[in-house]
Each structure stands twice: as C-alpha cells, then as structure tokens.
Design a protein around this motif. Structure first.
Motif, short mmCIF file in Angstrom:
data_model
loop_
_atom_site.label_atom_id
_atom_site.label_comp_id
_atom_site.label_asym_id
_atom_site.label_seq_id
_atom_site.Cartn_x
_atom_site.Cartn_y
_atom_site.Cartn_z
N ARG A 117 0.84 -1.20 0.00
CA ARG A 117 0.00 0.00 0.00
C ARG A 117 0.87 1.25 0.00
O ARG A 117 0.55 2.25 -0.65
N VAL A 118 1.98 1.23 0.72
CA VAL A 118 2.91 2.36 0.70
C VAL A 118 3.40 2.60 -0.73
O VAL A 118 3.44 3.74 -1.21
N PHE A 119 3.76 1.52 -1.42
CA PHE A 119 4.21 1.62 -2.81
C PHE A 119 3.14 2.24 -3.69
O PHE A 119 3.41 3.14 -4.50
N LEU A 120 1.89 1.77 -3.54
CA LEU A 120 0.79 2.31 -4.34
C LEU A 120 0.59 3.79 -4.06
O LEU A 120 0.30 4.58 -4.98
N ASN A 121 0.73 4.19 -2.80
CA ASN A 121 0.57 5.60 -2.45
C ASN A 121 1.66 6.47 -3.08
O ASN A 121 1.39 7.59 -3.55
N ASP A 177 -7.46 0.24 2.97
CA ASP A 177 -6.33 0.87 2.30
C ASP A 177 -5.34 1.48 3.30
O ASP A 177 -4.56 2.38 2.96
N ASP A 178 -5.34 0.98 4.52
CA ASP A 178 -4.43 1.44 5.56
C ASP A 178 -3.00 1.03 5.20
O ASP A 178 -2.71 -0.15 5.01
N ASP A 179 -2.08 2.01 5.11
CA ASP A 179 -0.70 1.70 4.77
C ASP A 179 0.16 1.43 5.99
O ASP A 179 1.30 0.99 5.87
N GLU A 205 -12.08 2.60 2.08
CA GLU A 205 -11.15 3.72 1.98
C GLU A 205 -11.04 4.43 3.33
O GLU A 205 -11.77 4.14 4.26
N GLY A 206 -10.10 5.37 3.37
CA GLY A 206 -9.93 6.17 4.57
C GLY A 206 -8.50 6.23 5.06
O GLY A 206 -8.10 7.15 5.76
N GLY A 207 -7.71 5.18 4.71
CA GLY A 207 -6.31 5.17 5.12
C GLY A 207 -6.15 5.03 6.63
O GLY A 207 -7.11 4.79 7.37
N HIS A 208 -4.92 5.18 7.08
CA HIS A 208 -4.67 5.00 8.51
C HIS A 208 -5.38 6.07 9.34
O HIS A 208 -6.01 5.78 10.35
N LEU A 209 -5.27 7.32 8.89
CA LEU A 209 -5.93 8.42 9.62
C LEU A 209 -7.38 8.54 9.16
O LEU A 209 -7.83 9.60 8.72
N LEU A 212 -9.74 11.37 10.00
CA LEU A 212 -9.48 12.67 9.38
C LEU A 212 -9.74 12.62 7.88
O LEU A 212 -9.37 13.54 7.15
N SER A 213 -10.38 11.54 7.44
CA SER A 213 -10.64 11.33 6.02
C SER A 213 -12.11 11.58 5.71
O SER A 213 -12.93 11.78 6.62
N PRO A 214 -12.50 11.56 4.43
CA PRO A 214 -13.92 11.70 4.07
C PRO A 214 -14.80 10.57 4.62
O PRO A 214 -16.02 10.71 4.62
N MET A 215 -14.17 9.48 5.10
CA MET A 215 -14.93 8.37 5.66
C MET A 215 -15.26 8.57 7.13
O MET A 215 -15.94 7.73 7.74
#
Length: 230
Positions: A117-121, A177-179, A205-209, A212-215
């Motif tokens: 996921r880090v790579f994709l980001n 999608d948490d990296d 979706e939303g990531g680690h934070l 603080l995301s749209p989710m």
C-alpha cells in the motif's frame, strides 16, 4: 442521556503513537454531539517535543490513559474504551486490569507497515504530481524517534500475550487501504480475544488516519451504533 439504569456510559478515547488528540477529535465531537461524555487524554511524551517522546516509556503511555480511566470510574459510571491505532493496544491493557463495558479499536496494529500500500501511495503521488503521501511519511518519521519505536514494539509484544484476557464486547474497525496496519492484524485480534460478542467492520477507503478522512462520518456512526447496542 445515554445510560443503562442509573449508570452513565463514558467514552475514553485514546490516540495513537506519535500523534495526538487531533487524530480522534472528529469522533469525540460526534459522540459529544449525541450527548455522550467523551474524554481524550494526551499520552505521556506526546504533548511537547521530540525529546519528550524519546524519554517516555510504553508503561507511561498506559499510565496516562489509566489515570483518566480511574478518575472516570470514581463516579461508578461504565466506561467504554475507544482506541485509535496504538491506542487500541493501550485499551486492551486497561481492559485486562479494569471492568470495561466494551472496546472499539480503529486501525489497531498487530502487524504493521503494509509495504504494498505504501508503494501504491507513492506511485499515486508521482502520477498526480503531488507529495501528499511523501510529506506524511516524512512527518511520521520525524514523530517516531528510534527509542520511541522500541517502546512501541515492547508494547505490541506484551499486548499480544494479553489478548486472551479480553472478554468484553469488541468492535474492530479497519480501513482496507491502511498503509500503516496490515489487514491480517484484524484476523489476529478477532481470533485471539476471548470476547463472545465481537464484530469486524471494514471500510474500503480512509487510510490510517481514517477519522481525518472523508470516511470519518461513516466511522463515527458505526461506533455510535455499536455503543447503543451495548
């Protein structure tokens, strides 16, 4: 008022490693807006300089949250723990020592750094000609001194051995999608806790934070629904 009998439910909301209350503020605001009492302690070493972060130990992180927990329990109210990221590990430690109504974990690590996921980001940053993820990784590195990382690893190791002692209701929330947290952390927690009432909720979706995301709104309503069911 949200209560059961004569007892009120108070929510102790615990932030993550190298972060602060700002990571969980949207959830705190949501719950307070629905008349829950919410308390967000700042963990030892997380309130000032990098030097303070280096000096703090994982037991002091736990103590920071436990002091607030003990203060809340003085009134005899029921306590629900909500832990974001490393805050979930701290919540498990508190639940091993105290009678807790329920626990919510949000992106809590057992296995960390989803390198794919880090790579994709990073690829996304290059494609879109922006540096959002790169800037976040650089900031995270600055907030994570080597000595503090050692303390985090110690906390993780000793918490894994305590999961079998967790028997209160548990909600595990994880962004796909948490990296920072690998998805198999969810399976590990679910398998090793002794809770009879436990559930998993994934967000695509939303990531680690994620708070603080749209989710964030969806996560907040998910947590609120869980609390109401207890």
């Amino acid at each position: 008022m949200n209560s059961m009998g004569n007892k009120k439910t108070k929510c102790l909301l615990i932030h993550g490693f190298g972060g602060g209350v700002h990571e969980v503020q949207p959830l705190a605001d949501h719950l307070m807006g629905h008349r829950y009492e919410v308390f967000c302690p700042t963990l030892k070493g997380h309130s000032a300089t990098k030097k303070d972060m280096k000096k703090a130990t994982y037991t002091e992180w736990i103590d920071s949250a436990e002091r607030e927990l003990l203060r809340l329990k003085e009134a005899g109210d029921e306590i629900l723990l909500i832990g974001f990221s490393m805050g979930g590990l701290i919540a498990f430690n508190l639940a091993c020592k105290h009678n807790i109504k329920a626990i919510v974990t949000i992106n809590t690590p057992i296995f960390y750094w989803n390198l794919f996921r880090v790579f994709l980001n990073l690829v996304d940053d290059i494609k879109c000609k922006k540096c959002n993820h790169i800037k976040r990784y650089i900031k995270a590195k600055g907030n994570s001194p080597f000595l503090a990382m050692i303390q985090f690893l110690l906390l993780l190791r000793q918490t894994k051995a305590k999961l079998a002692k967790i028997n209160c209701p548990l909600l595990i929330i994880q962004a796909e999608d948490d990296d920072t947290v690998r998805r198999k952390s969810v399976d590990y927690i679910y398998k090793h806790v002794s809770s009879e009432k436990k559930k998993i909720r994934y967000f695509h979706e939303g990531g680690h934070l994620i708070l603080l995301s749209p989710m964030a709104d969806q996560v907040c309503f998910c947590v609120e629904d869980f609390i109401q069911d207890q």
